[in-house]
Design an enzyme around this catalytic site. Structure first.
Site, short mmCIF file in Angstrom:
data_model
loop_
_atom_site.label_atom_id
_atom_site.label_comp_id
_atom_site.label_asym_id
_atom_site.label_seq_id
_atom_site.Cartn_x
_atom_site.Cartn_y
_atom_site.Cartn_z
N ARG A 34 18.81 11.13 -7.93
CA ARG A 34 17.68 11.57 -8.77
C ARG A 34 17.77 10.94 -10.16
O ARG A 34 16.79 10.87 -10.90
CB ARG A 34 17.62 13.11 -8.84
CG ARG A 34 16.45 13.63 -9.67
CD ARG A 34 15.99 15.04 -9.29
NE ARG A 34 17.08 15.95 -9.01
CZ ARG A 34 17.90 16.50 -9.91
NH1 ARG A 34 17.75 16.22 -11.19
NH2 ARG A 34 18.86 17.31 -9.54
N TYR A 85 -9.70 8.24 -15.03
CA TYR A 85 -9.44 8.53 -13.62
C TYR A 85 -9.46 10.05 -13.42
O TYR A 85 -8.89 10.80 -14.24
CB TYR A 85 -8.07 7.95 -13.26
CG TYR A 85 -7.52 8.45 -11.96
CD1 TYR A 85 -8.16 8.19 -10.75
CD2 TYR A 85 -6.35 9.21 -11.92
CE1 TYR A 85 -7.65 8.67 -9.56
CE2 TYR A 85 -5.84 9.68 -10.73
CZ TYR A 85 -6.50 9.41 -9.55
OH TYR A 85 -5.99 9.89 -8.37
N ASP A 156 -3.28 3.30 -19.11
CA ASP A 156 -3.24 3.21 -17.65
C ASP A 156 -3.73 1.80 -17.29
O ASP A 156 -4.90 1.49 -17.42
CB ASP A 156 -4.12 4.30 -17.04
CG ASP A 156 -4.02 4.35 -15.51
OD1 ASP A 156 -3.78 3.28 -14.90
OD2 ASP A 156 -4.19 5.44 -14.95
N LYS A 181 -1.43 1.28 -5.86
CA LYS A 181 -2.61 0.44 -5.78
C LYS A 181 -2.22 -1.04 -5.72
O LYS A 181 -1.58 -1.44 -4.77
CB LYS A 181 -3.55 0.76 -6.94
CG LYS A 181 -3.74 2.28 -7.19
CD LYS A 181 -4.51 2.97 -6.09
CE LYS A 181 -4.52 4.48 -6.20
NZ LYS A 181 -4.99 5.01 -7.48
C1 PLP Z 1 -4.91 6.19 -8.20
C2 PLP Z 1 -4.85 6.19 -9.68
C3 PLP Z 1 -3.94 7.01 -10.36
C4 PLP Z 1 -3.05 8.00 -9.64
O1 PLP Z 1 -2.05 7.38 -8.90
P1 PLP Z 1 -1.36 8.03 -7.59
O2 PLP Z 1 -0.39 6.98 -7.18
O3 PLP Z 1 -2.46 8.29 -6.61
O4 PLP Z 1 -0.70 9.29 -8.02
C5 PLP Z 1 -3.89 6.91 -11.74
N1 PLP Z 1 -4.70 6.07 -12.42
C6 PLP Z 1 -5.59 5.28 -11.80
C7 PLP Z 1 -6.46 4.37 -12.61
C8 PLP Z 1 -5.70 5.31 -10.41
O5 PLP Z 1 -6.61 4.54 -9.80
#
Ligand code: PLP
Length: 361
Positions: A34, A85, A156, A181
């Site tokens: 962890r 998001y 982000d 993603k």
């Molecule tokens: C999908 C997404 C997230 C969240 O990510 P997860 O891996 O699904 O927890 C955060 N920011 C953006 C812009 C996203 O497209």
């Protein structure tokens, strides 16, 4: 280059081993998984190099986002994009409703509004481009305005990836990704990552990860690293197709609006040309006929897959307004995550689905 690879020794494996061990023999550099794991470290080395900072891997994008927010003291004020998001907005609203923090949602494309809201705030949260409206805030100007008011800035960077946009170079304190993603890129794992330069912030984030336990599995880290190896190739292909599809959609009779920063008519096009080295792989567009027509398009596609998420090698299409909390979006808005299929196959599919959705009867 050998980033995230074992030492260049004769006979060494090319890929890092997947270290499936929850604990490590005492008195060494590793203690318990962890706190750290060699397979995460390989992934972190590569992301850190790409973003220009020190990376920490998390169990998901939301885990990474939550870790950043949880570094703030109780009652801290946070400024965030009104069109962030949906998961980020839900997390922040949930924390605000329980008194954990104070939340100011603003249009982050207006530096002046962010600057005003940043007075007395601990954190300015940005997203560039935003999901799914594809707006691009001026990162350099906003970071400067936030820093003058003593606020940290998190960006982000999921839609852009470090190949198109480097938030830390533009002044951000921390860059965050849903590695689920584009970074991992094959719609197979959930993972997140934070990247920062300041040692104290890195320590605070690492502490959040250890204490909250939102750690990725070594197998996930390995798969995300395999994905990263082809990020540049996937981006090149998907981005070129995205640009082509955006242009063709723009002149399609049943499409009323195309939101893609690469189009000359996009409100952030000029800023995007300066701030990013490409316009990305995500295209949102609005279908005439609203939700019914947009749902029909999703039902008619055969090459594209109707599904949420984005950034994989397969093209995904989704009507975002079907989700709770997304009522502010045009009901006919479809978000297209362009994959690496042949662009003509994608266009044939979309054109046929758009036509089927508007056929009378
Ligand atoms: C999908 C997404 C997230 C969240 O990510 P997860 O891996 O699904 O927890 C955060 N920011 C953006 C812009 C996203 O497209």
């Amino acid at each position: 280059m050998g980033a995230g690879r074992p030492p260049r020794q004769a006979g060494a494996p090319v890929n890092p081993p997947v270290v499936l061990s929850s604990t490590f023999r005492a008195d060494g550099p590793l203690s318990y998984s962890r706190e750290g794991n060699p397979t995460w470290a390989a992934f972190e080395e590569v992301v850190g190099l790409l973003e220009g900072g020190r990376a920490l891997a998390f169990a998901s994008g939301m885990a990474a986002i939550a870790a950043v927010v949880e570094t703030l003291p109780a009652g801290a004020a946070v400024v965030a994009p009104a069109d962030a998001y949906s998961g980020t907005r839900r997390l922040l609203a949930d924390l605000a409703s329980r008194g954990r923090l104070r939340l100011h949602l603003v249009d982050v494309t207006e530096v002046k509004l962010v600057a005003e809201a940043a007075d007395g705030a601990a954190l300015v949260w940005l997203e560039s481009p935003t999901n799914p409206l594809m707006r691009v805030p001026d990162l350099a100007a906003t970071c400067q305005a936030a820093h003058e008011r003593g606020a940290l800035v998190a960006v982000d960077n999921t839609f852009a990836t470090p190949l198109l946009q480097k938030p830390l170079d533009l002044g951000a304190d921390v860059s965050v990704h849903s590695a689920t993603k584009l970074l991992a890129g094959h719609s197979e794992v959930l993972m997140g990552v934070t990247v920062c330069r300041q040692e104290d912030l890195l320590d605070r984030l690492r502490t959040r990860r250890s204490l909250h336990g939102a750690v990725p599995g070594p197998m996930e880290a390995f798969m995300a690293l395999q994905g990263l190896r082809t990020l540049a190739l996937r981006m090149e292909r998907a981005q070129s197709s995205a640009g082509e599809l955006a242009r063709r959609l723009e002149s399609h009779p049943v499409v009323s609006e195309v939101l893609y920063p690469g189009l000359a008519g996009h409100p952030d096009h000029d800023l995007c040309r300066r701030q990013m080295s490409g316009f990305g792989t995500m295209v949102s567009f609005v279908v005439a006929g609203g939700a019914v027509a947009a749902d029909a398009v999703c039902g008619a596609v055969q090459v594209c897959t109707p599904a949420t998420s984005l950034g994989g090698v397969e093209t995904l299409i989704e009507r975002r307004g079907r989700w709770e909390g997304e009522e502010h979006l045009p009901p006919g808005l479809l978000r297209l995550s362009v994959g690496i299929e042949h662009v003509e196959d994608l266009w044939d599919d979309l054109a046929r689905a758009l036509e089927a959705a508007h056929r009378p009867g």
